[in-house]
Design a protein around this motif. Structure first.
Motif, PDB file in Angstrom:
ATOM      1  N   GLU A  27      25.570  -9.549  -3.344  1.00 10.66           N
ATOM      2  CA  GLU A  27      25.242  -8.188  -3.777  1.00 10.66           C
ATOM      3  C   GLU A  27      23.860  -7.778  -3.270  1.00 10.66           C
ATOM      4  O   GLU A  27      23.653  -6.645  -2.837  1.00 10.66           O
ATOM      5  CB  GLU A  27      25.289  -8.066  -5.309  1.00 10.66           C
ATOM      6  N   ARG A  28      22.943  -8.729  -3.328  1.00  9.61           N
ATOM      7  CA  ARG A  28      21.575  -8.432  -2.892  1.00  9.61           C
ATOM      8  C   ARG A  28      21.542  -8.078  -1.397  1.00  9.61           C
ATOM      9  O   ARG A  28      20.919  -7.100  -0.989  1.00  9.61           O
ATOM     10  CB  ARG A  28      20.690  -9.653  -3.170  1.00  9.61           C
ATOM     11  N   LEU A  29      22.233  -8.879  -0.591  1.00  8.83           N
ATOM     12  CA  LEU A  29      22.293  -8.598   0.851  1.00  8.83           C
ATOM     13  C   LEU A  29      22.950  -7.248   1.119  1.00  8.83           C
ATOM     14  O   LEU A  29      22.467  -6.450   1.925  1.00  8.83           O
ATOM     15  CB  LEU A  29      23.087  -9.695   1.579  1.00  8.83           C
ATOM     16  N   MET A  30      24.060  -7.001   0.439  1.00  6.60           N
ATOM     17  CA  MET A  30      24.778  -5.736   0.651  1.00  6.60           C
ATOM     18  C   MET A  30      23.887  -4.537   0.337  1.00  6.60           C
ATOM     19  O   MET A  30      23.898  -3.542   1.050  1.00  6.60           O
ATOM     20  CB  MET A  30      26.057  -5.692  -0.196  1.00  6.60           C
ATOM     21  N   THR A  31      23.105  -4.645  -0.731  1.00  9.25           N
ATOM     22  CA  THR A  31      22.227  -3.531  -1.117  1.00  9.25           C
ATOM     23  C   THR A  31      21.151  -3.292  -0.058  1.00  9.25           C
ATOM     24  O   THR A  31      20.962  -2.166   0.402  1.00  9.25           O
ATOM     25  CB  THR A  31      21.568  -3.829  -2.486  1.00  9.25           C
ATOM     26  N   ALA A  32      20.469  -4.344   0.346  1.00 13.07           N
ATOM     27  CA  ALA A  32      19.370  -4.184   1.307  1.00 13.07           C
ATOM     28  C   ALA A  32      19.882  -3.737   2.673  1.00 13.07           C
ATOM     29  O   ALA A  32      19.252  -2.923   3.355  1.00 13.07           O
ATOM     30  CB  ALA A  32      18.598  -5.491   1.438  1.00 13.07           C
ATOM     31  N   LEU A  33      21.041  -4.264   3.082  1.00 12.59           N
ATOM     32  CA  LEU A  33      21.557  -3.990   4.421  1.00 12.59           C
ATOM     33  C   LEU A  33      22.224  -2.617   4.524  1.00 12.59           C
ATOM     34  O   LEU A  33      22.516  -2.149   5.622  1.00 12.59           O
ATOM     35  CB  LEU A  33      22.530  -5.088   4.845  1.00 12.59           C
ATOM     36  N   ALA A  34      22.419  -1.969   3.387  1.00 15.64           N
ATOM     37  CA  ALA A  34      23.004  -0.619   3.419  1.00 15.64           C
ATOM     38  C   ALA A  34      22.014   0.392   3.996  1.00 15.64           C
ATOM     39  O   ALA A  34      22.418   1.424   4.527  1.00 15.64           O
ATOM     40  CB  ALA A  34      23.440  -0.194   2.019  1.00 15.64           C
ATOM     41  N   THR A  35      20.726   0.097   3.900  1.00 15.26           N
ATOM     42  CA  THR A  35      19.695   0.981   4.480  1.00 15.26           C
ATOM     43  C   THR A  35      18.742   0.136   5.333  1.00 15.26           C
ATOM     44  O   THR A  35      17.587  -0.072   4.982  1.00 15.26           O
ATOM     45  CB  THR A  35      18.890   1.697   3.373  1.00 15.26           C
TER      46      THR A  35
END
Ligand code: AMP
Ligand code: MG
Length: 470
Positions: free
Chosen positions: A436-444
């Protein structure tokens, strides 16, 4: 169950193109990840939450789907394999999005098919989550790619070299799954009729303005030239650029042994099975051209005036290195703040890369630091960098907004390999928080929202290779 309106054009092709087959049900499907963005664009948000594990695990075929395994062939590491095909994937069908785009919905890891050869038809959790995270990161970076809609744990053990591993199914969304290898299989069989049908289909679906096979070739070459330059500009190494992994749509497909580079080296290879470095970072443009030459060879099999067509195809292929260089120059010039480059800017770009390679500078952070004015810290040989920076400042003095150009071309965060490995390890232990952490940061990715994720690996975090044992 309310489901989207499937519109299955591939299933309407003759049955030489595929084998009809349902996914093989799994023991205990559990939804691990679901992409709201993609679910809206595919209409699959209409699958009720309580049914998602069953549908995207392959236990329940949604209404309107026409499940099948696609046939294709391909050159793997330069050697032709006459029959590959979906050995562990099932195309459920196609949907038309609210944006008017037709998309394939494919389950990967969905059980054996007639094309499985020795494989089990399954995937384990690691590669499923790797593809999920990296393909979505690529999309956020602005790079054409297949997307991830869902990841489902199967509750079954998968046996790989490492031992027993948790099984998973990925729902992959693509503009289509047509590959160079889809053309090759019919060309090699001498099935001209199928080849023509496929060519017409690909034109209608992806290049509606193309006038015929050679014009289709032109379109695919242009898309692939852009794609490989785009990969290079973010330090992406695909790792397995076989012709069955080269999409006609120009999307990035197959995230098996891919990786983003940390320390820059043009010869960098991650894939443990790429012993010769065929798919090394700096060799990707050559391979893209080689792959398109294979597409040209296949397409030519249907031409009545072969001599004229060979001349035309040769011209298209010979133009491709120039197309790649131009796209590459545009992307790398932007990375150093130049908005409208010309060929005389090449030495400035190439000299920076040579300094980075000599010092093993971090690819992502060095470019990002140029925009922040802190790039000097990324180098060991500061005098050499200072000398380069003097030339650079003189060149960008004429640029109206070099900072903005750089920050739009240089991501702050990419899916670093050690973070992917840590995420997989946690997920295997039942902890999805790092995912979840990676997905959040990599979205922007052009904003630094989670500075820790921008750090290169420490000595003991380095992951030297990625494994094809997917
Ligand atoms: P890839 O290396 O993922 O591009 O796959 C190359 C070929 O091997 C394709 O035809 C795949 O469908 C097939 N394949 C890969 N893994 C498996 C597996 N576990 N079971 C069956 N077929 C597989
Ligand atoms: Mg593949």
């Amino acid at each position: 169950m309310t489901t989207p309106a499937f519109d299955n054009s591939y299933a309407a092709l003759p049955d030489t193109f595929y084998t009809r087959l349902d996914p093989t049900p799994v023991k205990a499907p559990r939804l691990l990840a679901f992409n709201d963005d993609m679910s809206y664009l595919t209409g699959l948000d209409r699958v009720p939450p309580e049914d998602r594990a069953a549908v995207f695990g392959g236990n329940r075929v949604p209404d309107g789907a026409a499940p099948l395994a696609q046939l294709y062939a391909g050159h793997q590491f330069g050697t032709y394999n006459p029959q590959l095909g979906d050995g562990r994937a099932i195309l459920l069908g196609e949907v038309l999005g609210p944006d008017g785009i037709r998309r394939d919905i494919q389950l990967k890891g969905s059980g054996p098919t007639p094309y499985s050869r020795m494989g089990d038809g399954r995937a384990w959790l690691g590669p499923v989550l790797r593809e999920y995270v990296v393909s979505e990161a690529m999309h956020a970076l602005g790079i054409p790619t297949t997307r991830a809609l869902a990841a489902v744990a199967t509750g079954e053990d998968i046996w790989r070299e490492q031992g027993a591993l948790p099984g998973a199914v990925l729902t992959r969304v693509a503009r289509s799954h047509l590959r160079v290898g889809t053309f090759q299989v019919f060309a090699h069989r001498g099935d001209t009729e199928a080849l023509k049908t496929l060519t017409d289909y690909a034109i209608r679906r992806h290049y509606p303005d193309a006038s015929g096979p050679m014009d289709l070739l032109r379109g695919v070459c242009a898309a692939q030239a852009d794609l490989v330059a785009h990969w290079m500009s973010v330090g992406f190494i695909h790792g397995v650029m076989n012709t069955d992994n080269a999409a006609i749509s120009g999307e990035t497909i197959d995230y098996g042994p891919c990786a983003f580079m940390d320390a820059f080296h043009a010869g960098r290879v991650f894939s443990s099975i790429d012993q010769q470095g065929r798919y090394a970072y700096g060799n990707q443009p050559n391979i893209a051209v080689w792959n398109m030459a294979q597409l040209a060879t296949a397409l030519l099999q249907q031409m009545s005036d072969k001599d004229a067509a060979v001349d035309e195809a040769t011209e298209v292929i010979h133009a491709m290195p120039g197309q790649i260089e131009e796209a590459w120059r545009g992307r790398f010039a932007a990375k150093i703040g130049i908005s409208a480059p010309d060929p005389s800017d090449m030495p400035l770009i190439e000299d920076l890369l040579a300094l980075m390679q000599k010092d093993g500078a971090d690819f992502t952070n060095t470019f990002r630091a140029l925009g922040d004015g802190t790039a000097r810290d990324q180098f060991l040989d500061r005098d050499a960098f200072d000398a380069w920076a003097e030339r650079w400042r003189a060149r960008i003095a004429a640029e109206p907004e070099p900072q903005a150009v750089m920050n739009a071309a240089n991501p702050a965060v990419i899916p670093r390999n050690h973070r992917i490995e840590q995420m997989i390890e946690a997920a295997v232990a039942g902890d999805m928080a790092p995912f979840e952490r990676l997905m959040t940061a990599l979205a922007t990715p052009y904003k630094l929202t989670d500075p820790d994720l921008a750090h290169p690996p420490t000595e003991d975090e380095i992951v030297p290779a990625t494994f094809c044992g997917t």
